[in-house]
Structures are given as structure tokens and as C-alpha cells.
Design an enzyme around this catalytic site. Structure first.
Site, mmCIF file in Angstrom:
data_model
loop_
_atom_site.group_PDB
_atom_site.id
_atom_site.type_symbol
_atom_site.label_atom_id
_atom_site.label_comp_id
_atom_site.label_asym_id
_atom_site.label_seq_id
_atom_site.Cartn_x
_atom_site.Cartn_y
_atom_site.Cartn_z
ATOM 1 N N ASN A 9 -5.870 -5.000 -1.931
ATOM 2 C CA ASN A 9 -6.418 -5.348 -0.254
ATOM 3 C C ASN A 9 -7.775 -4.759 -0.707
ATOM 4 O O ASN A 9 -7.694 -3.487 -0.552
ATOM 5 C CB ASN A 9 -5.511 -4.492 0.222
ATOM 6 N N TYR A 58 -11.695 -3.652 1.826
ATOM 7 C CA TYR A 58 -11.993 -3.463 2.606
ATOM 8 C C TYR A 58 -13.572 -3.120 2.297
ATOM 9 O O TYR A 58 -14.164 -3.377 3.165
ATOM 10 C CB TYR A 58 -11.346 -2.650 3.548
ATOM 11 N N GLU A 92 0.720 -1.226 -0.186
ATOM 12 C CA GLU A 92 -0.359 -0.057 0.140
ATOM 13 C C GLU A 92 0.670 1.277 -0.396
ATOM 14 O O GLU A 92 0.505 1.639 0.703
ATOM 15 C CB GLU A 92 -1.259 -0.019 1.495
ATOM 16 N N GLU A 94 -5.200 -8.945 1.521
ATOM 17 C CA GLU A 94 -5.943 -7.882 2.029
ATOM 18 C C GLU A 94 -7.419 -7.859 1.936
ATOM 19 O O GLU A 94 -7.662 -7.661 0.987
ATOM 20 C CB GLU A 94 -4.954 -7.062 3.070
#
Length: 457
Positions: A302, A304, A176, A361
Site C-alpha cells: 500500500n 501513497y 496494514e 492500494e
């Protein structure tokens, strides 16, 4: 949740092809502790977390999960979960306390033991070279904008490849870069706490260049290695269908995501974002870095949540961003939006065409209850979150996305950066006072999914 019910583990497992990797992830500063043990030097997060007011409740990573001393029992936990891979990061100041120069052999020995322990348990190591813990000694010399930072990073990664390349096949150079470049240097919420967009853009360029040079070093020392980078890639959508909101969403995505994706895939910096930075006076003559040899064997994703964007002349760049409010939220204030993962993977496949992708992730923080005696910690919300996002990943696979792996974040509850210990993401609960580990129901569910998938191969 739509699609496969959370209890229908076998049906969900069958939707992933043979050889698909199921793993869990962590990072060094968030779990290791032992910040002054056996020659480790300080990192920027050691410094930042000890500055008053930086971290909620004054928390630091000084001890966190004490993984440095408890690594063997932690690997046994991994083995009990049955996962095929473990994504971990190496602490740069643990192996090179000054960032360059003399190697701390005791730090190298720790990762030697960790890697060997993983392989002995049949778990493939996925090594992340940089997960934000820059040696403070390098920060004192200018950090990510020092003239020699790219070579320093390449030397560090070359050392790792020399020592571990015979056993580690999969490498992530940087995790990231958007976050440590922008949150650390433009917004000030992360280490080192700067608030200067011009500085942040220089950091971003250095990180891209560092990835390219480091990838070449890895391949020179470990020709069979698979090399990638992990980017923070949430779904970005406009708040309404108005032209102003649509353009604001495109600009936000260009600033936060395409600023890294485009150069990595040979497209230079996105003109939309360049124009916005020129207008704001941020390095108007910025040139994209040269990235020879930066080709990705896989792109780490990643994911979320969803980010909702609307035009707002009073906000920076004329855009206002929220993390969605249409559905349930995690304790981080992030909307649970599983189909966003599918949409992100399809966009990446369509617009950039990486040869392979890995969800490096994906996870959620919820307010877990205290563990009961001899029973798993009940965390149905996290189980549902994981199941729904794996369902979305399976749909992306069915639509032709070359997805080869999925890593749940995280193995443990841990130090969640500026949020301290107030946010729990783990499949395993950690009592920070006693260091007791307690498997959660989400961990049991994930174990059953992995077992069902393995049985069907």
C-alpha cells in the site's frame, strides 16, 4: 508528471505484461453501512466513531455508501469499469457478531452473493480477512492482546476459507497491521484509541502471529489459494544528507516498516528498532513471534506518499516525520511522489525477495467538484496521480520487480477513518445524502487503460 503522458493510455497499457491484474479496492467498514442489520455485531470502529471528538465532523460509518444494500448495482459499476479484480474485506462482526461462537448466516450469505456476483461478471475476488473492524465483543475481552486472539482470528479465517475457498483464490489475511497496532494503540488516532507503545508492540506481535496461523488455515482448506498480507510501505527518506538525518530515517523505517517485514521474512525484529524501544522502556524483553507456515505467496504494498525524516531530540524516538512538501499535495496533506512507488518496490525486491508483489492500494484524495448532469466528475489531478504511479510501477517491472497486480484506492468515496467523509479517494463519487453514484473522469481513464491492456493480451 514525467514519462508517459496521461492521455497516452495505449502506450502505458503496453508496458504491463499479459495477465497483469488491474483492480480497485475497498473495505467493509468504509463502504458497507448497515451496522446493525441482519445480525451484525458492533465493531471497535462503531464504538470509536460514536465517541465525541474522535472523527472529524462527528461522522460515523453507520450508513456510508450503503453498499450492503446496494451491492448489486455496485458490482455493475465494477463491471462497467472493466477491471479484472476487486479487493474487498469481510466484516468480522458481520459473520461472527461476538468474534467467536455462533455464525451469523445472514452475514455469510451477503458475502456469498457478493463473491458469486463478482464471478458472474468476470471479476476475480481478492478477499481481505481483516481491515481493522475487530468485533467489540473481543475488544471487551482484551482485543488484540487477549490470550486467545490468535486462535480466534484463525478460527474466523478458517470459517471464511471453508465457506468461500472454493471460489476465492487470492487472500490477504490482514491489512496494514502497522496502522491498527500503532495508530490504534500507541498514538490513539484510530480505534480503539489507546496511547501505550508497550501495548502497541504486543498488538503488532499478535497480528504477525495471527497472520501466520490464519495463512496455514487457508492453505489447509483451499490448497490452491494464494495468501499474502498488505503493508503500509511509503518511501522513507532523510531530510538532508547529514548522518543524523540518515540514521533517523533508518530508525523510522525500522520502527514502522521493518518491524513487520523482517519477521515475515524470517529475520526477527530489527535490532535498530529493538534498541530504540528498549531505550524508551517499551517491553525491553520483547521476543519476535513464532511464524511457522507464514510464507507469503505475494506481498501486498500500500503506497501513497513519501515520508521525510529528520533528527529531532525533542520528538519521540528522536525523529520528526513529515509527508513531504517538495511537490503537489493531496487534501490529506500527502506529497504526490510517484517515483517513490518504484523505489519502494525495488527495495522490497532487493532486501526481501518476495516471490510476487501486488500494489494493493494506491490513490489520492482531492477536492472534486460537484458532478454535472450526465457528465463524468472532472478530477484531472487524480487521473494524473494514477497515471504517474502506474508509470512508476511499469518502470519497476522493467527493472525486474515481480509485480503482478495494481489496485486503485478506492472504488468509492467513503468513510476515511478519523477524517470522516471530508476526504474523497474514489473513482466513483458518492453523494452521501442521496447515495447517487457518479463516475469520475479518473474512473473513465482507468477503464480505458484496462481496456487497452486487455486488447493487447
Amino acid at each position: 508528471m514525467t514519462g508517459t503522458p496521461v492521455h497516452d493510455v495505449a502506450a502505458l497499457a503496453d508496458r504491463f505484461p499479459p495477465g497483469f491484474t488491474f483492480g480497485v479496492a475497498s473495505s467493509a467498514y468504509q463502504i458497507e453501512g448497515a451496522v446493525a442489520a441482519e445480525g451484525r455485531g458492533p465493531s471497535i470502529w462503531d464504538t470509536f466513531s460514536h465517541e465525541p471528538g474522535r472523527i472529524q465532523n462527528g461522522d460515523t460509518g453507520d450508513l456510508t455508501c450503503d453498499h450492503y444494500h446496494r451491492w448489486a448495482e455496485d458490482l455493475d459499476l465494477l463491471a462497467a469499469l472493466g477491471v479484472g479484480a476487486y479487493r474487498f474485506s469481510v466484516s468480522w462482526p458481520r459473520v461472527l457478531p461476538a468474534g467467536t461462537g455462533a455464525t451469523n448466516e445472514r452475514g455469510i450469505d451477503f458475502y456469498d452473493r457478493l463473491i458469486d456476483g463478482l464471478l458472474e461478471r468476470g471479476i476475480e475476488p481478492f478477499l481481505t480477512a481483516y481491515h481493522w473492524d475487530l468485533p467489540q465483543a473481543l475488544q471487551d475481552r482484551g482485543g488484540w492482546v487477549h490470550q486467545s486472539i490468535v486462535e480466534a482470528f484463525a478460527d474466523y479465517v478458517g470459517l471464511l476459507a471453508d465457506r468461500f475457498g472454493d471460489r476465492v483464490r487470492t487472500w490477504i489475511t490482514i491489512n496494514e497491521p502497522q496502522v491498527f497496532a500503532f495508530f490504534g494503540h500507541a498514538i490513539g488516532r484510530h480505534a480503539p484509541g489507546e496511547r501505550d507503545w508497550g501495548l502497541a508492540l504486543r498488538v503488532a506481535g499478535a497480528a504477525l502471529a495471527a497472520h501466520a496461523v490464519a495463512a496455514a488455515r487457508i492453505r489447509a482448506r483451499a490448497p490452491d489459494a494464494r495468501v499474502g498480507v498488505a503493508l503500509d510501505l511509503n518511501l522513507v527518506e532523510p531530510a538532508t544528507t547529514s548522518e543524523e538525518d540518515v540514521q533517523a530515517a533508518l530508525l523510522h523505517r525500522a520502527i514502522r516498516q521493518d518491524w513487520f517485514l523482517d519477521p515475515l521474512f524470517g529475520l526477527g525484529y530489527p535490532e535498530r528498532a529493538l534498541a530504540a524501544h528498549r531505550e524508551a522502556g517499551h517491553l525491553p524483553d520483547l521476543d519476535p513471534p513464532e511464524l511457522p507456515g507464514s510464507g507469503l505467496d505475494f506481498l501486498g504494498v500500500n503506497y501513497y506518499t513519501r515520508e521525510i525524516v529528520e533528527a529531532d531530540p525533542g520528538s519521540p524516538f528522536g525523529i520528526r516525520v513529515t509527508t513531504g512538501s517538495a511537490g503537489r499535495q493531496t487534501t490529506m496533506g500527502w506529497e504526490v511522489h510517484p517515483d517513490g512507488l518504484r523505489q519502494v518496490l525495488i527495495r522490497l525486491h532487493r532486501d526481501y525477495g518476495p516471490p510476487s508483489m501486488v500494489v494493493t492500494e494506491n490513490g489520492a484524495a482531492f477536492a472534486d467538484p460537484e458532478p454535472g448532469e450526465g457528465v463524468a466528475v472532472p478530477d484531472f489531478e487524480r487521473r494524473e496521480y494514477l497515471a504517474a504511479h502506474l508509470e512508476a510501477a511499469a518502470r519497476a517491472l522493467a527493472e525486474g520487480v515481480p509485480l503482478s497486480g495494481y489496485f486503485a484506492w478506492s472504488l468509492f468515496d467513503n468513510f476515511e477513518w478519523e477524517k470522516g467523509f471530508g476526504q474523497r479517494f474514489g473513482l466513483v463519487r458518492v453523494d452521501y445524502a442521496t447515495q447517487q453514484r457518479s463516475l469520475k473522469e479518473s474512473g473513465e481513464w482507468y477503464r480505458s487503460l484496462v481496456q487497452q491492456h486487455r486488447a493487447g493480451e
